[in-house]
Each structure stands twice: as structure tokens, then as C-alpha cells.
Write an enzyme that holds these catalytic residues in place. Structure first.
Site, PDB file in Angstrom:
ATOM      1  N   TYR A  37      13.641  40.581  16.998  1.00  0.00           N
ATOM      2  CA  TYR A  37      13.313  41.520  18.075  1.00  0.00           C
ATOM      3  C   TYR A  37      12.847  40.805  19.333  1.00  0.00           C
ATOM      4  O   TYR A  37      11.745  41.013  19.841  1.00  0.00           O
ATOM      5  CB  TYR A  37      12.247  42.523  17.611  1.00  0.00           C
ATOM      6  N   PRO A 187      13.697  56.304  11.214  1.00  0.00           N
ATOM      7  CA  PRO A 187      13.565  57.621  10.573  1.00  0.00           C
ATOM      8  C   PRO A 187      13.825  58.782  11.521  1.00  0.00           C
ATOM      9  O   PRO A 187      14.006  59.909  11.070  1.00  0.00           O
ATOM     10  CB  PRO A 187      12.103  57.626  10.101  1.00  0.00           C
TER      11      PRO A 187
HETATM   12  N1  NAP Z   1      15.438  46.473   8.945  1.00  0.00           N
HETATM   13  C1  NAP Z   1      16.225  46.738   9.947  1.00  0.00           C
HETATM   14  O1  NAP Z   1      17.358  46.248  10.019  1.00  0.00           O
HETATM   15  C2  NAP Z   1      15.758  47.669  11.047  1.00  0.00           C
HETATM   16  C3  NAP Z   1      16.680  48.219  11.952  1.00  0.00           C
HETATM   17  C4  NAP Z   1      16.195  49.104  12.936  1.00  0.00           C
HETATM   18  C5  NAP Z   1      14.842  49.403  13.017  1.00  0.00           C
HETATM   19  N2  NAP Z   1      13.973  48.830  12.127  1.00  0.00           N
HETATM   20  C6  NAP Z   1      12.520  49.112  12.196  1.00  0.00           C
HETATM   21  O2  NAP Z   1      12.317  50.524  12.217  1.00  0.00           O
HETATM   22  C7  NAP Z   1      11.475  50.894  13.321  1.00  0.00           C
HETATM   23  C8  NAP Z   1      11.866  52.275  13.825  1.00  0.00           C
HETATM   24  O3  NAP Z   1      13.245  52.339  14.100  1.00  0.00           O
HETATM   25  P1  NAP Z   1      13.846  52.654  15.539  1.00  0.00           P
HETATM   26  O4  NAP Z   1      12.831  52.429  16.576  1.00  0.00           O
HETATM   27  O5  NAP Z   1      15.147  51.949  15.615  1.00  0.00           O
HETATM   28  O6  NAP Z   1      14.276  54.183  15.447  1.00  0.00           O
HETATM   29  P2  NAP Z   1      13.514  55.586  15.368  1.00  0.00           P
HETATM   30  O7  NAP Z   1      12.108  55.399  14.975  1.00  0.00           O
HETATM   31  O8  NAP Z   1      14.400  56.424  14.528  1.00  0.00           O
HETATM   32  O9  NAP Z   1      13.636  56.127  16.882  1.00  0.00           O
HETATM   33  C9  NAP Z   1      13.098  55.452  17.968  1.00  0.00           C
HETATM   34  C10 NAP Z   1      13.551  56.161  19.230  1.00  0.00           C
HETATM   35  O10 NAP Z   1      13.018  57.471  19.250  1.00  0.00           O
HETATM   36  C11 NAP Z   1      12.241  57.671  20.433  1.00  0.00           C
HETATM   37  N3  NAP Z   1      11.094  58.508  20.019  1.00  0.00           N
HETATM   38  C12 NAP Z   1      10.132  58.194  19.112  1.00  0.00           C
HETATM   39  N4  NAP Z   1       9.293  59.235  18.928  1.00  0.00           N
HETATM   40  C13 NAP Z   1       9.723  60.219  19.742  1.00  0.00           C
HETATM   41  C14 NAP Z   1       9.272  61.540  19.996  1.00  0.00           C
HETATM   42  N5  NAP Z   1       8.231  62.050  19.348  1.00  0.00           N
HETATM   43  N6  NAP Z   1       9.957  62.299  20.910  1.00  0.00           N
HETATM   44  C15 NAP Z   1      11.029  61.806  21.547  1.00  0.00           C
HETATM   45  N7  NAP Z   1      11.509  60.553  21.347  1.00  0.00           N
HETATM   46  C16 NAP Z   1      10.858  59.768  20.451  1.00  0.00           C
HETATM   47  C17 NAP Z   1      11.843  56.288  20.885  1.00  0.00           C
HETATM   48  O11 NAP Z   1      11.683  56.268  22.294  1.00  0.00           O
HETATM   49  P3  NAP Z   1      10.338  55.696  22.988  1.00  0.00           P
HETATM   50  O12 NAP Z   1      10.081  54.351  22.412  1.00  0.00           O
HETATM   51  O13 NAP Z   1      10.699  55.630  24.418  1.00  0.00           O
HETATM   52  O14 NAP Z   1       9.279  56.690  22.653  1.00  0.00           O
HETATM   53  C18 NAP Z   1      13.073  55.475  20.495  1.00  0.00           C
HETATM   54  O15 NAP Z   1      14.075  55.628  21.473  1.00  0.00           O
HETATM   55  C19 NAP Z   1      11.698  49.770  14.340  1.00  0.00           C
HETATM   56  O16 NAP Z   1      10.578  49.651  15.200  1.00  0.00           O
HETATM   57  C20 NAP Z   1      11.871  48.551  13.454  1.00  0.00           C
HETATM   58  O17 NAP Z   1      10.601  48.003  13.143  1.00  0.00           O
HETATM   59  C21 NAP Z   1      14.410  47.980  11.145  1.00  0.00           C
END
Ligand code: NAP
Length: 309
Positions: A37, A187
Site C-alpha cells: 500500500y 466489505p
Molecule cells: N488482502 C487483500 O488483498 C486486500 C485487498 C483490498 C483491501 N484489503 C484490505 O481491506 C480494507 C478495506 O477494503 P477497501 O478499502 O478496499 O474497500 P471497502 O472497505 O469495501 O470500501 C472502501 C471505500 O468505501 C468508501 N466508504 C467507506 N465507508 C463509507 C461510508 N460509510 N459511506 C460512503 N462511502 C464509504 C471509502 O471512501 P473514503 O475512504 O473516502 O471514505 C472507500 O472508497 C483495506 O483497507 C485493506 O486493508 C485487502
């Protein structure tokens, strides 16, 4: 992750730290990062390390090795050779300002390194007290079994949400059988499930959603229709669509831990309130009717789509 990578410009360092510290204040104890990251001075691990340093002993930090962006290749490169695992561990410890990594995940299986060698290398770091627990990300059932037979796997992390249900057929039964925990990444369906979603070409040029298949053409239109129905259902229950998506995951089992990502304190508070959401069997059935099989469109472009073995 979104603080430094994949979602367009992140917050200032000061704001990022403030969000992470607010999470701690609100009772969050698990923070997830990775070597991938963003590397170098903008390392996400360094941001996490600085933010959590004042209360390091009250939180758990998970990070990941073996998946890096190679600027020369213009693509990601997997490297789980034992010497590289050790190199990443030493760097992560330094960036995170800690003497132990709570969970050290293999970020992606490495086709050139048997998982037994990976498990052995992490096992050595555990024996030395540099790592507490061994995790796998995006591994299939056979790989999980082989790794676990060599050194205990504590947790598997893979994408799981109302939109992505692939783990339900084989991966979840395997981790349940072996007593391994499950961390559900993305999620909120990378934000789609919050209903704050727009067409791909309206995102920043460094935002991965510009190319995410679920945001393209007819698949986007179908997914938008589903989220509109989910949002209406959430509204009728007096909760937000993000809370519905997280509440649904929490209802899938005690051993499933969703890790939503956000750069905003307000959204952080909204997402954490999902812990209080309780969905009845009727609610779950209605949600299933709206999205019986998850999203339309693949969760990664084909060259990044993990192959589970
Ligand atoms: N192991 C792997 O390969 C892998 C891959 C992907 C992710 N991950 C981990 O999983 C974590 C979460 O995944 P992710 O960030 O990809 O996806 P996510 O949690 O499904 O979604 C994040 C997105 O949703 C927005 N968001 C969050 N809460 C919100 C709300 N209440 N209302 C409106 N928009 C909202 C965020 O924008 P803002 O930030 O602008 O609020 C961001 O654009 C990552 O931080 C990472 O640590 C792991």
C-alpha cells in the site's frame, strides 16, 4: 489502504493520523496494512506506525508480504521466497515502529514458492518473536490445508461482501473446519455497497474503480439497481446502506471480521455503528432476494484475479 493507495488522492498525513486515532478512541483494535500500500516514504505502514505508536500495546497490527508493484514491469510481482519474507518483516517492523507484527499475511500465493516454504519462513519469525500469527490472503482450500499442516494458519483474509460471495462454497467451510478465523476485506464492495457510487470515468485517474469490472457498462447499471434496492431496504430499517452491508457480514458468523476502509471520521463512526445492527431471518431473506449471487462483473480485471487452489 485507501489512505495511501488505489482510491485516488489520500488525506493529508495529519488527517490520516487523526482518523486512525479516532478509530482507537472508538474501540477499534485491529488495523490492516501491507507492504504494497505504497512504498518508500509514503508507506502506509509508516502512517499506521506513527498513528498507533502512543497506544501500540492496545491494538493489533496486521501487515502483508509477497506482493509488490514493480515499476520496471509496470505490474505487480509476487515474491514469497523466504529471504524476501524476512526482508519485508524487518522493513515492516521499522515502518510500524514496533518489535512484533501481530498478523503477518502472505498477500498472494506465489506460484514459484511452495506454501510449505512460506509457512516455514513465517514460523521462524514467530519463533524469534518478530511475528505473532501467520495469515494467508486469497488462498484456496488446498493451499490453506497445506500451509496449516506445516505451521498453524491463524486467519485467512479474502474479499467477502454482499457483492462477493465466492468464498462461501469452499474457503469458508475449510477455515471453519480447521478453526481458522476469517477477515472479510473490501466489505463495502469498494464503496459500491454504500450507495455513494458514480460511473467509472468520474473517479480520479488513480482510483482503481475506473477499471473495476463492476463499474463498467451494463454490469454497473445492474449493480446500481441492486444497491438502490438495498438502500431503500436499509432506509426503511433506519440504517444506512453501509451499515446494512456490514451488518449482513456480521450475521454470517462469529468468526468473520469485516475490515471496512475509510479516510473519513464521519464514515468511520457510521461504519462502526454497524456493530449494533441486528438483522432478522426475514431481513436476511429479503437481502438475499435482492442480491442472490453477488455483483454483476468480476471483482478484478483478469490479470489481477486471484486463482484459488
Ligand atoms: N488482502 C487483500 O488483498 C486486500 C485487498 C483490498 C483491501 N484489503 C484490505 O481491506 C480494507 C478495506 O477494503 P477497501 O478499502 O478496499 O474497500 P471497502 O472497505 O469495501 O470500501 C472502501 C471505500 O468505501 C468508501 N466508504 C467507506 N465507508 C463509507 C461510508 N460509510 N459511506 C460512503 N462511502 C464509504 C471509502 O471512501 P473514503 O475512504 O473516502 O471514505 C472507500 O472508497 C483495506 O483497507 C485493506 O486493508 C485487502
Amino acid at each position: 489502504m485507501g489512505m495511501t493507495a488505489f482510491y485516488g488522492p489520500g488525506p493529508s498525513r495529519e488527517d490520516g493520523i487523526a482518523v486512525l486515532r479516532r478509530a482507537h478512541e472508538l474501540g477499534v483494535t485491529l488495523f490492516d496494512t501491507a507492504e504494497l500500500y505504497n512504498q518508500g516514504t509514503d508507506a502506509n505502514e509508516a502512517l499506521v506506525g506513527e498513528a498507533l505508536a502512543p497506544f501500540r500495546d492496545q491494538v493489533q497490527i496486521a501487515t502483508k508480504f509477497g506482493n509488490v508493484y514493480d515499476a520496471n514491469l509496470g505490474a505487480n510481482r509476487y515474491d514469497s521466497r523466504p529471504a524476501n519474507i524476512r526482508r519485508v518483516a524487518e522493513n515492516s517492523l521499522r515502518h510500524l515502529r514496533t518489535d512484533v507484527i501481530d498478523v503477518f499475511y502472505q498477500h498472494r500465493p506465489d506460484p514459484d514458492v511452495p506454501v510449505e516454504e512460506v509457512a516455514g519462513a513465517v514460523g521462524e519469525l514467530v519463533a524469534e518473536g518478530k511475528v505473532r500469527f501467520f495469515g494467508l490472503s486469497e488462498s484456496g482450500p488446498q493451499t490453506i490445508r497445506r500451509a496449516h499442516a506445516t505451521f498453524p494458519v491463524s486467519v485467512v483474509q479474502t474479499e467477502y461482501s454482499l457483492f462477493e460471495r465466492g468464498v462461501e462454497s469452499d474457503v469458508l467451510p475449510t477455515v471453519h473446519e480447521l478453526g481458522i478465523g476469517f477477515v472479510a476485506y473490501s466489505p463495502l464492495g469498494r464503496g459500491f455497497l454504500t450507495s455513494e457510487v458514480k460511473p467509472a470515468d468520474e473517479y480520479d485517474e488513480n482510483d482503481m474503480r475506473r477499471v473495476d469490472p463492476r463499474w463498467q457498462g451494463e454490469d454497473f447499471a445492474n449493480n446500481k439497481q441492486a444497491i438502490d434496492q438495498l438502500a431503500a431496504f436499509a432506509g426503511a430499517k433506519g440504517i444506512t446502506p453501509a451499515q446494512l452491508a456490514l451488518g449482513w457480514l456480521l450475521a454470517q458468523g462469529e468468526d468473520i471480521v469485516p475490515i471496512p476502509g475509510t479516510r473519513s471520521r464521519t464514515r468511520l463512526e457510521e461504519n462502526l455503528a454497524a456493530a449494533e445492527v441486528s438483522l432478522t431471518a426475514e431481513d436476511l431473506a429479503r437481502i438475499h432476494d435482492i442480491v442472490p449471487h453477488g455483483a454483476h462483473g468480476s471483482r478484478y480485471v483478469s490479470e489481477h484475479l486471484p486463482v484459488w487452489e
